[in-house]
Design an enzyme around this catalytic site. Structure first.
Site, PDB file in Angstrom:
ATOM      1  N   ASP A 414       1.180  -0.782   0.220  1.00  0.00           N
ATOM      2  CA  ASP A 414       0.001   0.267   0.170  1.00  0.00           C
ATOM      3  C   ASP A 414       1.266   1.502  -0.197  1.00  0.00           C
ATOM      4  O   ASP A 414       2.214   1.263   0.137  1.00  0.00           O
ATOM      5  CB  ASP A 414      -1.102   0.214   1.403  1.00  0.00           C
ATOM      6  CG  ASP A 414      -2.238   0.988   0.909  1.00  0.00           C
ATOM      7  OD1 ASP A 414      -2.559   1.432   0.475  1.00  0.00           O
ATOM      8  OD2 ASP A 414      -2.109   1.683   2.581  1.00  0.00           O
ATOM      9  N   GLU A 417       2.273   5.252  -3.703  1.00  0.00           N
ATOM     10  CA  GLU A 417       2.863   5.799  -4.844  1.00  0.00           C
ATOM     11  C   GLU A 417       4.073   6.781  -5.234  1.00  0.00           C
ATOM     12  O   GLU A 417       3.743   7.054  -6.290  1.00  0.00           O
ATOM     13  CB  GLU A 417       1.220   6.998  -5.235  1.00  0.00           C
ATOM     14  CG  GLU A 417      -0.191   6.556  -4.881  1.00  0.00           C
ATOM     15  CD  GLU A 417      -0.375   5.588  -3.747  1.00  0.00           C
ATOM     16  OE1 GLU A 417      -0.071   5.681  -2.396  1.00  0.00           O
ATOM     17  OE2 GLU A 417      -1.713   4.697  -3.949  1.00  0.00           O
ATOM     18  N   ASP A 492      -9.696   4.199  -1.147  1.00  0.00           N
ATOM     19  CA  ASP A 492     -10.387   4.178   0.176  1.00  0.00           C
ATOM     20  C   ASP A 492     -11.312   4.754  -0.475  1.00  0.00           C
ATOM     21  O   ASP A 492     -11.544   6.487  -0.862  1.00  0.00           O
ATOM     22  CB  ASP A 492      -9.368   5.255   0.714  1.00  0.00           C
ATOM     23  CG  ASP A 492      -8.213   4.828   0.741  1.00  0.00           C
ATOM     24  OD1 ASP A 492      -7.876   3.246   1.719  1.00  0.00           O
ATOM     25  OD2 ASP A 492      -7.318   5.193   1.599  1.00  0.00           O
TER      26      ASP A 492
END
Ligand code: GLC
Length: 816
Positions: A414, A417, A492
């Site tokens: 996770d 990015e 999310d």
């Protein structure tokens, strides 16, 4: 300030050329055929190199200089290609021909005055044409762009993980991986970047892939009615034009170029339960017990960041989890697979083994002055592995040893990015230094591929440590081709109907972009769903590729039982449906692994000319494979629901009853207990008895639902051991199944059996639908059968068999 800079940057990238700001490549000066597959165009202020990679694919590179150096790619596989032959037709036209078959492929024609290129593929008109502005480089060399004509009736799909409308005609999108916490339907960009689109017009299709790891953008007619454009923050552009003519062919070719999803382990396509975070150990055990006690099937439980010691990756919080090995062994004994979170942010703390090893091995990204780059994430100040560097990827892979020895089966990467709480724009500064292909590269270049290289390191590491077992990695960030390494989820989202509604278009566009293994957080991540919303989401999720329920911290419990009856029963029923459908779904996963064609499909992939599919209110209808059309209820309080089926014969999945569709919209009853699902005539759907997890052997017979149709399609029903790579050595079985209508009979046939496992043996019930009244005769391999049953409600004949041998034929006589 940060936002203003970003806006200025985006404006600069997408504004039309203004004299002095953009340098257009200009009129054609010279055309040179360099070899049997390459053509160089030299224009007044720029050059284009056209490389014919196959009869259906052209690589186009635009830059100022006519000397084109080889450029490595994160996305494109180094395939061995047989370039087609180029036939020159006059000075300005080239046609590619397949060297083996002689069949013509794409041809290009160049307008001498403007230098504009048009691409044709067998039809009267070109399928893609440059606008007279062609391509341009910005005067400062920091951006390039191409302008193309926008036909009035063309629609665009793909662009990776994007919210908003299903067809992106009229939209502008940016590719810059972003931690888009709490995003909405208009938020752009999101977590992943796949600069690829599929164009469909009048049933014909082509694709375009811009291989730009830098920030890129597409404007599909949001600024100008007759033009679309795309570009990147780079002085060169490198893109691929892929001709179909069918949309599935385009996806197949795009994934041949960028790679395909490896076949996942069977358990990963079961139901998965997550939350931020389950702890301590007793709570994890309690969740596991509840699933088994309530007989709600489930395969995977997730441990989010709180299992770690102070969010230090590859450690355990021993207060919350005193004996993780024992806990996982016990959970494995209950047939749960455990997936754990690992983030890229490594706590910058001397004495923490990951930090120490990383510093020693020079594994972290740096500031331009050579000091370690530090940014804040969950554990506080962190350093970040340089995943573009091969040695770092190898080191990172070794770190999973401990987790695997503890029994962990899957990994969830996770925040890649990468998300940096105190960084500009929520990430690293653009000049942070990475090392890719032995060179120092700025973050501006490595940003969009950071997550992809992280999951590459994770996957390859796990594979090296546990070579016999398939790997499951889930990632939030990635780039084109990332499906080779990890599945994805839509980040999310929120517990609102709006997010339920946008789940399907997101998954469909992502599937078109080469990622077949994806899904939303079922129930929504932030906030708490109402009982009805959770149930509608579980229904939808039951037929989407990744089926994972997840919620944030400080939200109410979201497991399928929390709202009591009747919700728990309905939720169980749909999770059971997932498990009943596993033989069908697993076969589709194998098809996606082989061809790239996704599991959950945009209906236009199956019916390319079907106009109603473009209506916004049908944006959440999806196909599962070629045969199921699902129309999930996505609005609050609805108990009837509009469905639109392409013309032809369909069957209600639940009742078995036939529906001859005239292509118009109709309403069906859809109380909370149900979700509209229709089956296309000609389908065979293999199903099994309910199991509590994928490792359980179903007690009942295999059920083959057979829906005869006029046109013959063969369903390749795929089976293997579900966990190892033995299938690569032929240890699998594919049973080709068909359902046709012949003169006076409905016919089910086993067309072939392939693979080393040999024909399937064991109890199997063949249910032949669309039999209006009790038939006179049912035969098995031409011998009249006794003991078959006729179901007057479902209008089907049931025949029990004990094996599925190649050539086996069941005929149900339906006329005199
Ligand atoms: C991010 C992820 C979310 C996860 C949370 C804590 O917000 O998107 O899924 O639960 O971090 O790790």
């Amino acid at each position: 300030m940060k936002t203003r800079l970003t806006c200025l940057f985006i404006l600069a990238v997408i504004s039309p050329p203004v004299d002095g700001q953009w340098i257009q490549r200009g009129a054609l000066k010279k055309v040179t055929q360099q070899n049997r597959s390459e053509v160089l165009l030299e224009c007044t202020r720029g050059s284009v190199l056209l490389s014919f990679l196959s009869p259906s694919m052209i690589r186009v590179r635009c830059q100022e200089s006519p000397v084109f150096a080889p450029v490595p790619s994160f996305a494109v596989l180094p395939a061995v290609r047989k370039p087609p032959l180029l036939a020159r037709q006059g000075d300005l036209s080239f046609e590619s021909t397949c060297s083996a078959t002689g069949i013509p492929g794409i041809s290009v024609t160049i307008n001498p005055r403007t230098g504009a290129i048009s691409y044709s593929g067998g039809a009267a008109h070109p399928f893609l044409e440059e606008d007279p502005r062609t391509s341009a480089v910005r005067a400062d060399g920091r951006a390039s762009r191409v302008w193309m004509k926008l036909p009035g009736d063309e629609h665009y799909f793909g662009f990776g993980e994007k919210s908003g409308p299903l067809s992106k005609r009229g939209c502008a999108v940016t590719h810059w991986n972003t931690d888009a916490y709490y995003y909405g339907s208009g938020t752009d960009p999101l977590y992943q970047s796949i600069p690829f689109f599929l164009a469909i017009r009048g049933g014909r299709s082509y694709g375009l892939f811009l291989d730009a790891p830098e920030r890129s953008s597409f404007d599909m007619g949001s600024q100008e009615r007759d033009t679309f454009s795309f570009g990147a923050a780079s002085s060169t552009l490198d893109y691929y034009v892929i001709h179909g003519p069918g949309p599935k062919e385009v996806i197949c070719r795009f994934t041949e170029l960028t790679g395909r999803m490896p076949l996942p382990p069977h358990w990963a396509i079961g139901y998965q339960q997550c939350r931020y975070s389950y702890f301590p150990e007793s709570r994890v055990r309690e969740i596991a017990r509840e699933f088994r006690k309530r007989r709600i099937p489930c395969d995977a439980l997730y441990l989010d960041i709180d299992y770690m010691d102070g969010f230090r990756c590859f450690t355990w919080d021993r207060e919350k989890f005193p004996d993780p090995k024992k806990m996982i062994r016990d959970l494995n004994d209950m047939d749960f697979s455990i997936v754990v979170m690992i983030d890229p942010g490594i706590k910058a703390e001397k004495g923490y083994f990951v930090y120490d090893q990383g510093v020693e091995g020079d594994h972290f990204v740096k500031n331009p002055d050579g000091t370690l780059y530090k940014g804040r994430v969950w554990p506080g100040d962190c350093v970040f592995p340089d995943f573009h560097r091969e040695a770092t990827r190898r080191w990172w892979g070794t770190l999973y040893k401990g987790l695997l020895e503890t029994g962990v089966r899957g990994v969830w990467n996770d925040m890649n990015e990468p998300s940096v709480f105190n960084g500009p724009g929520g990430t690293m500064p653009l000049d942070v230094v990475h090392r890719a292909w032995g060179k120092e590269m700025p973050h501006a270049y490595c940003h969009n591929t950071y997550g992809m290289q992280m999951v590459r390191a994770t996957r390859e590491g796990i594979l090296a440590l546990r070579p016999g077992e398939r790997v499951f990695v889930l990632t939030r960030a990635s780039y084109a081709g990332g499906q080779r390494f990890a599945a994805g989820w839509t980040g999310d989202n929120r517990s609102y109907y709006e997010h339920l509604e946008q789940s399907v278009p997101m998954v469909l566009n992502w599937g078109v972009s080469g990622q077949p293994f994806c899904g939303p957080d079922v129930g929504g991540f932030t906030g708490s769903p109402t009982p009805e919303l959770l149930t509608r989401w579980i229904q939808m999720g039951s037929l989407l590729p990744l089926f994972r329920n997840h919620t944030s911290k400080n939200t109410r419990d979201q497991e399928p039982w929390v709202h009591g009856k009747p919700y728990e029963d309905i939720n169980r029923r749909f999770i059971e449906l997932r498990y009943e459908m596993l033989p069908f779904l697993y076969s589709l996963f194998r098809e996606a692994a082989e061809t790239g064609v996704p599991v959950a499909r945009l209906p236009l992939l199956e019916f390319p000319g079907w106009e109603p599919a473009l209506k916004p209110y049908h944006a959440n209808q999806f196909m599962v494979g070629s045969d199921l059309l699902v129309s999930p209820v996505v609005r609050i309080g609805e108990t009837t629901w509009p469905v639109c089926l392409p013309e032809g014969k369909w069957f209600d999945f639940w009742t078995g009853l036939k529906r001859d569709s005239d292509g118009k919209r109709f309403k069906v009853d859809a109380p909370l207990e149900t979700m509209p699902v229709f089956v296309r005539a000609g389908a065979v759907i293999p199903m099994q008895a309910v199991v509590q997890h994928t490792g359980e052997k179903p007690e009942g017979a295999l059920i083959l639902r057979v829906y005869p149709g006029k046109e013959k399609r063969v369903f390749p029903f795929y089976e293997d051991d579900g966990i190892s790579y033995a299938y690569r050595k032929g240890e699998y079985r594919i049973t080709g199944l068909s359902a046709t209508l012949e003169k006076k009979a409905s016919v089910f046939r086993v067309e072939y059996v392939r693979g080393k496992l040999g024909p399937r043996r064991g109890a199997c019930v063949v249910k032949v639908f669309d039999i209006d009244r009790k038939p006179g005769r049912v035969t098995l391999n031409s011998r009249e059968l006794e003991g078959w049953k006729y179901d007057t409600h479902q209008k089907c004949v049931e025949v029990a068999v004990t094996s599925l041998e190649s050539g086996m034929t069941i005929r149900v006589q339906i006329g005199e």
